[in-house]
Enzyme design. Structure first.
Site, PDB file in Angstrom:
ATOM      1  N   SER A 165       7.414  19.416 -31.278  1.00  0.00           N
ATOM      2  CA  SER A 165       6.536  20.145 -30.749  1.00  0.00           C
ATOM      3  C   SER A 165       6.477  20.548 -29.682  1.00  0.00           C
ATOM      4  CB  SER A 165       5.807  18.477 -29.781  1.00  0.00           C
ATOM      5  OG  SER A 165       4.952  18.519 -28.652  1.00  0.00           O
ATOM      6  N   TYR A 198       5.343  11.224 -24.471  1.00  0.00           N
ATOM      7  CA  TYR A 198       5.052  11.964 -25.945  1.00  0.00           C
ATOM      8  C   TYR A 198       6.598  13.445 -25.990  1.00  0.00           C
ATOM      9  CZ  TYR A 198       3.410  14.835 -29.646  1.00  0.00           C
ATOM     10  OH  TYR A 198       3.221  15.915 -30.987  1.00  0.00           O
TER      11      TYR A 198
END
Length: 254
Positions: free
Chosen positions: A147, A160
């Site tokens: 990410s 996350y």
């Protein structure tokens, strides 16, 4: 000949979003695709339908990656699906795409959510790779979906971002360890992609415009944008690329 003809690929979390896009791309390139899903069987079957309508080969199998016995369940279901097609347990490509989010900011964190994200986003990919060692053919490909949140501060979803940082570190170590077998290991990092995971961030035209403006192309990414990068990395053309973090954010925050 199709670039992935004769190869078997596994895509985790392939029932929707980026995972579905990757499964479609690899099937289009000639691979037999194992479509993993955690709970949404209907969506997984829709992925199969799309692939088969386009002449590809695929099957679906279920494993809840949050469970303590997730890896055993995963490989038992995978082996059963391959056997039904007359295939052995060997495969060539593993795409660790499945992930969960929703951790929130620092003051919102709970141990329960933290443990869930670590189980699905970090523990499962690591032990799936471990479990693949006797199954993955030499010269195989592993792609871990990371990410942009590992390179830019993202306090809105702290845990996350932490789990994706672990994926980047894991990618480096695995690339070195598996290199002698000709197996490449790379991480692909999307920015904002139009998927269910971030639907609430795209709830208004103004919100969509703000996210689009983060990219130099002034648009939000699509699953195909990420799938095409993965398609390259699992091909023979990427045989000399390993241990890399590939920014697939559309030039976010340049």
């Amino acid at each position: 000949m199709s670039p992935l003809a004769g190869r078997t690929a596994i895509v985790t979390g392939a029932s929707r979003g980026i995972g579905r896009g990757i499964a479609e791309r690899l099937a289009r390139d000639g691979a037999l695709v194992a479509v993993h899903y955690g709970s949404n069987e209907k969506a997984a079957l829709e992925t199969l339908e799309i692939i088969r309508e386009r002449g590809g080969r695929a099957f679906a199998f279920r494993a809840d990656l949050e469970e303590p016995d997730a890896v055993d369940t995963f490989y038992a279901a995978l082996d059963a699906g391959l056997a039904e097609l007359g295939q052995g347990p060997e495969f060539d490509i593993l795409v660790n795409n499945a992930a969960t989010s929703g951790s929130g900011r620092l003051h919102q964190l709970t141990s329960e959510v933290f443990d869930r994200l670590v189980a699905v986003n970090v523990k499962a990919p690591l032990f799936l790779v471990q479990g693949s060692l006797g199954r993955m053919r030499d010269g195989g490909r592993i792609v871990n979906i990371s990410s942009a949140a590992t390179k830019h501060a993202f306090p809105d979803s702290l845990t996350y971002a932490m789990t994706k940082g672990a994926i980047d570190t894991m990618t480096l170590a695995l690339a070195k360890e598996l290199g002698p077998r000709g197996i490449t290991v790379n991480a692909v990092a999307p920015g904002y992609v139009a998927t269910d995971m971030n639907a609430r961030r795209r709830a208004t035209p103004e919100a969509c415009a703000a996210l689009a403006a983060l990219s130099v192309f002034n648009r939000i990414g699509t699953p195909a944008d990420i799938a095409d990068v993965v398609g390259f990395l699992v091909s023979d053309d990427a045989r000399w690329i390993t241990g890399q973090y590939v920014d697939a954010t559309g030039g976010t925050s340049l």
